[in-house]
Design a protein around this motif. Structure first.
Motif, PDB file in Angstrom:
ATOM      1  N   GLN A 157       0.834  -1.196   0.000  1.00 41.50           N
ATOM      2  CA  GLN A 157       0.000   0.000   0.000  1.00 41.50           C
ATOM      3  C   GLN A 157       0.874   1.254   0.000  1.00 41.50           C
ATOM      4  O   GLN A 157       0.600   2.209  -0.718  1.00 41.50           O
ATOM      5  N   ALA A 158       1.905   1.268   0.759  1.00 41.86           N
ATOM      6  CA  ALA A 158       2.789   2.429   0.843  1.00 41.86           C
ATOM      7  C   ALA A 158       3.516   2.625  -0.483  1.00 41.86           C
ATOM      8  O   ALA A 158       3.671   3.757  -0.990  1.00 41.86           O
ATOM      9  N   VAL A 159       3.978   1.549  -1.139  1.00 42.37           N
ATOM     10  CA  VAL A 159       4.688   1.640  -2.424  1.00 42.37           C
ATOM     11  C   VAL A 159       3.720   2.116  -3.499  1.00 42.37           C
ATOM     12  O   VAL A 159       4.056   2.982  -4.330  1.00 42.37           O
ATOM     13  N   LYS A 160       2.501   1.599  -3.562  1.00 44.61           N
ATOM     14  CA  LYS A 160       1.498   2.027  -4.548  1.00 44.61           C
ATOM     15  C   LYS A 160       1.167   3.481  -4.386  1.00 44.61           C
ATOM     16  O   LYS A 160       1.020   4.228  -5.346  1.00 44.61           O
ATOM     17  N   GLY A 161       1.054   3.931  -3.179  1.00 47.20           N
ATOM     18  CA  GLY A 161       0.766   5.355  -2.908  1.00 47.20           C
ATOM     19  C   GLY A 161       1.896   6.227  -3.353  1.00 47.20           C
ATOM     20  O   GLY A 161       1.688   7.323  -3.884  1.00 47.20           O
ATOM     21  N   ALA A 162       3.126   5.793  -3.179  1.00 47.58           N
ATOM     22  CA  ALA A 162       4.290   6.578  -3.586  1.00 47.58           C
ATOM     23  C   ALA A 162       4.431   6.579  -5.116  1.00 47.58           C
ATOM     24  O   ALA A 162       4.858   7.586  -5.702  1.00 47.58           O
ATOM     25  N   MET A 163       4.071   5.522  -5.794  1.00 48.78           N
ATOM     26  CA  MET A 163       4.216   5.429  -7.249  1.00 48.78           C
ATOM     27  C   MET A 163       3.165   6.226  -7.983  1.00 48.78           C
ATOM     28  O   MET A 163       3.400   6.684  -9.100  1.00 48.78           O
ATOM     29  N   ASN A 164       2.012   6.386  -7.345  1.00 51.00           N
ATOM     30  CA  ASN A 164       0.951   7.139  -8.019  1.00 51.00           C
ATOM     31  C   ASN A 164       1.202   8.605  -7.836  1.00 51.00           C
ATOM     32  O   ASN A 164       0.961   9.472  -8.537  1.00 51.00           O
TER      33      ASN A 164
END
Length: 185
Positions: A178-185
């Motif tokens: 969740q943290a990686v997806k939030g940072a990539m978006n």
């Protein structure tokens, strides 16, 4: 003795010739011979005239006529040869002009054919390059999307390893994703 001295001194004694033969003078100038001389002159002139008229002048006229005919024939032959030469030169010039025209035509046809072949090869090469380029772009796009898909996993694993190294606690996989997806978006 006196006669002997004159003979020896170079004097020629007179001949015993009658005086009547020397007294008349030079025979052609003697008026008594004029008539016979004129007759013989007339006979000789007539014979010479007849020989000239019937023998010599016809031969001379024939020779002059033959010479005139030969000169006229030579001039006609020279004129004919000149015409033939002029015709040959004209034919040569025409053949040369036609050959040059054919050479230009062949050269232009060859240039056009080579240009068409070169253009066809260039178009084929460009089409091949375009196809390879689109294939390469498709592969790059596929590799990129695959790499991006793996980036998320790598980022999640790296983040999890960093958090664990920094704070000593292993985070849950769902929290890291969740943290990686939030940072990539």
């Amino acid at each position: 003795m006196a006669g002997e001295t004159t003979a020896t001194a170079g004097h020629v004694p007179p001949l015993d010739v009658p005086a009547t033969e020397h007294g008349a003078g030079f025979p052609p100038f003697d008026p008594t011979h004029f008539v016979s001389q004129l007759v013989w002159l007339a006979i000789t002139f007539v014979i010479l005239y007849w020989v000239m008229k019937n023998v010599a002048l016809p031969r001379i006229a024939g020779i002059l006529e033959d010479r005139r005919d030969r000169i006229a024939g030579d001039l006609a032959e020279a004129d004919r040869l000149k015409r033939e030469t002029d015709e040959a030169i004209a034919a040569y010039e025409q053949a040369l002009a036609e050959a040059r025209g054919r050479a230009r035509s062949i050269a232009q046809d060859t240039r056009d054919k080579l240009k068409a072949e070169t253009d066809a090869k260039r178009v084929a090469a460009e089409a091949g390059i375009a196809a390879k380029l689109s294939d390469a772009e498709a592969r790059i796009s596929q590799i990129k999307s695959s790499a991006l898909a793996q980036v998320g996993e790598i980022a999640s694993e790296t983040s999890s390893a960093l958090v664990e190294a920094l704070i000593g606690v292993t985070p849950s996989k769902s929290d890291v994703d969740q943290a990686v997806k939030g940072a990539m978006n």
